[in-house]
Design a protein around this motif. Sequence first.
Motif, PDB file in Angstrom:
ATOM      1  N   GLN A 108       0.884  -1.179   0.000  1.00 16.77           N
ATOM      2  CA  GLN A 108       0.000   0.000   0.000  1.00 16.77           C
ATOM      3  C   GLN A 108       0.917   1.223   0.000  1.00 16.77           C
ATOM      4  OE1 GLN A 108      -3.535   0.117   2.602  1.00 16.77           O
ATOM      5  NE2 GLN A 108      -2.449   1.782   3.610  1.00 16.77           N
ATOM      6  N   ILE A 109       0.734   2.098  -0.995  1.00 18.05           N
ATOM      7  CA  ILE A 109       1.604   3.246  -1.185  1.00 18.05           C
ATOM      8  C   ILE A 109       0.825   4.525  -0.914  1.00 18.05           C
ATOM      9  CG2 ILE A 109       3.090   4.478  -2.824  1.00 18.05           C
ATOM     10  CD1 ILE A 109       4.048   1.627  -2.222  1.00 18.05           C
ATOM     11  N   SER A 110       1.475   5.430  -0.176  1.00 15.16           N
ATOM     12  CA  SER A 110       0.891   6.761   0.029  1.00 15.16           C
ATOM     13  C   SER A 110       1.988   7.790  -0.213  1.00 15.16           C
ATOM     14  CB  SER A 110       0.308   6.905   1.429  1.00 15.16           C
ATOM     15  OG  SER A 110       1.314   6.745   2.401  1.00 15.16           O
ATOM     16  N   LYS A 111       1.577   8.925  -0.758  1.00 13.89           N
ATOM     17  CA  LYS A 111       2.508  10.015  -1.041  1.00 13.89           C
ATOM     18  C   LYS A 111       1.981  11.281  -0.386  1.00 13.89           C
ATOM     19  CE  LYS A 111       4.222   8.961  -5.614  1.00 13.89           C
ATOM     20  NZ  LYS A 111       4.164   9.377  -7.007  1.00 13.89           N
ATOM     21  N   SER A 112       2.889  12.017   0.215  1.00 14.95           N
ATOM     22  CA  SER A 112       2.478  13.303   0.756  1.00 14.95           C
ATOM     23  C   SER A 112       2.671  14.367  -0.319  1.00 14.95           C
ATOM     24  CB  SER A 112       3.305  13.653   1.994  1.00 14.95           C
ATOM     25  OG  SER A 112       4.635  13.949   1.613  1.00 14.95           O
ATOM     26  N   SER A 113       2.111  15.522  -0.106  1.00 10.88           N
ATOM     27  CA  SER A 113       2.259  16.612  -1.071  1.00 10.88           C
ATOM     28  C   SER A 113       3.690  17.148  -1.071  1.00 10.88           C
ATOM     29  CB  SER A 113       1.273  17.743  -0.758  1.00 10.88           C
ATOM     30  OG  SER A 113       1.528  18.246   0.538  1.00 10.88           O
ATOM     31  N   CYS A 114       4.474  16.791  -0.080  1.00 11.42           N
ATOM     32  CA  CYS A 114       5.866  17.259   0.017  1.00 11.42           C
ATOM     33  C   CYS A 114       6.836  16.310  -0.682  1.00 11.42           C
ATOM     34  CB  CYS A 114       6.273  17.407   1.471  1.00 11.42           C
ATOM     35  SG  CYS A 114       5.265  18.610   2.351  1.00 11.42           S
ATOM     36  N   GLY A 115       6.323  15.272  -1.336  1.00  8.90           N
ATOM     37  CA  GLY A 115       7.183  14.367  -2.092  1.00  8.90           C
ATOM     38  C   GLY A 115       7.622  13.132  -1.345  1.00  8.90           C
ATOM     39  N   GLY A 116       7.242  12.967  -0.101  1.00  8.14           N
ATOM     40  CA  GLY A 116       7.596  11.759   0.633  1.00  8.14           C
ATOM     41  C   GLY A 116       6.714  10.592   0.222  1.00  8.14           C
ATOM     42  N   VAL A 117       7.241   9.384   0.322  1.00  8.39           N
ATOM     43  CA  VAL A 117       6.492   8.182  -0.034  1.00  8.39           C
ATOM     44  C   VAL A 117       6.563   7.217   1.143  1.00  8.39           C
ATOM     45  CG1 VAL A 117       6.374   6.208  -1.596  1.00  8.39           C
ATOM     46  CG2 VAL A 117       7.007   8.442  -2.483  1.00  8.39           C
ATOM     47  N   ASP A 118       5.427   6.580   1.441  1.00  7.80           N
ATOM     48  CA  ASP A 118       5.371   5.587   2.503  1.00  7.80           C
ATOM     49  C   ASP A 118       4.823   4.303   1.906  1.00  7.80           C
ATOM     50  OD1 ASP A 118       5.603   4.553   5.069  1.00  7.80           O
ATOM     51  OD2 ASP A 118       3.569   5.123   5.614  1.00  7.80           O
ATOM     52  N   SER A 119       5.437   3.182   2.247  1.00  9.76           N
ATOM     53  CA  SER A 119       5.024   1.887   1.734  1.00  9.76           C
ATOM     54  C   SER A 119       4.723   0.964   2.902  1.00  9.76           C
ATOM     55  CB  SER A 119       6.150   1.300   0.874  1.00  9.76           C
ATOM     56  OG  SER A 119       5.831  -0.004   0.476  1.00  9.76           O
ATOM     57  N   LEU A 120       3.599   0.268   2.812  1.00 12.33           N
ATOM     58  CA  LEU A 120       3.198  -0.682   3.840  1.00 12.33           C
ATOM     59  C   LEU A 120       2.967  -2.032   3.172  1.00 12.33           C
ATOM     60  CD1 LEU A 120       2.286  -1.306   6.763  1.00 12.33           C
ATOM     61  CD2 LEU A 120      -0.016  -0.638   6.054  1.00 12.33           C
ATOM     62  N   LEU A 121       3.711  -3.045   3.572  1.00 14.44           N
ATOM     63  CA  LEU A 121       3.576  -4.382   3.011  1.00 14.44           C
ATOM     64  C   LEU A 121       2.285  -5.022   3.520  1.00 14.44           C
ATOM     65  CD1 LEU A 121       4.875  -6.648   1.315  1.00 14.44           C
ATOM     66  CD2 LEU A 121       5.977  -7.428   3.419  1.00 14.44           C
ATOM     67  N   LEU A 122       1.384  -5.372   2.589  1.00 16.11           N
ATOM     68  CA  LEU A 122       0.123  -6.015   2.957  1.00 16.11           C
ATOM     69  C   LEU A 122       0.170  -7.526   2.762  1.00 16.11           C
ATOM     70  CD1 LEU A 122      -2.403  -3.495   1.354  1.00 16.11           C
ATOM     71  CD2 LEU A 122      -1.691  -3.635   3.746  1.00 16.11           C
TER      72      LEU A 122
END
Length: 138
Positions: A108-122
């Motif tokens: 599961q991928i999420s991106k902030s408006s500041c360019g950061g990316v977070d990934s969560l293994l499902l």
Amino acid sequence: MRFFLILLIMLTLNMTGLALAGDTPARAKGMEENATVVIAGDRIVGAPLVATFEMGDYKVPEGMYASINIDVEKKPEGKKPEIQTGYPQSRLLFSAPGTYELRFRLNQISKSSCGGVDSLLLLEKTEVLEILPAGGGQ
């Protein structure tokens, strides 16, 4: 005494903030318990297989998206299978018979408006597939 009281309040607030920041539902769960991958189709050369990622009641939250990785860990001599990744279904096509070991990962991928990316293994699962020659013979 006043200094000690202020220090105690600051430490309490800091610890509360850390607990709240690290306890989001997705992070607390880690890999999704009901997640699985189901592979359907005839396991013969030239026949498409469909890998469907099933998540039970879990839905990727709005504003986030699913990322699929399918790695070929082992294969017979020759060309790698054709893989078209997608969520909830990915397509696999094998051009040579033999035993294949594939590792499926759903993030599961999420991106902030500041360019950061977070990934969560499902989901992470390894599947061994025996692909037969066209015509079904050995």
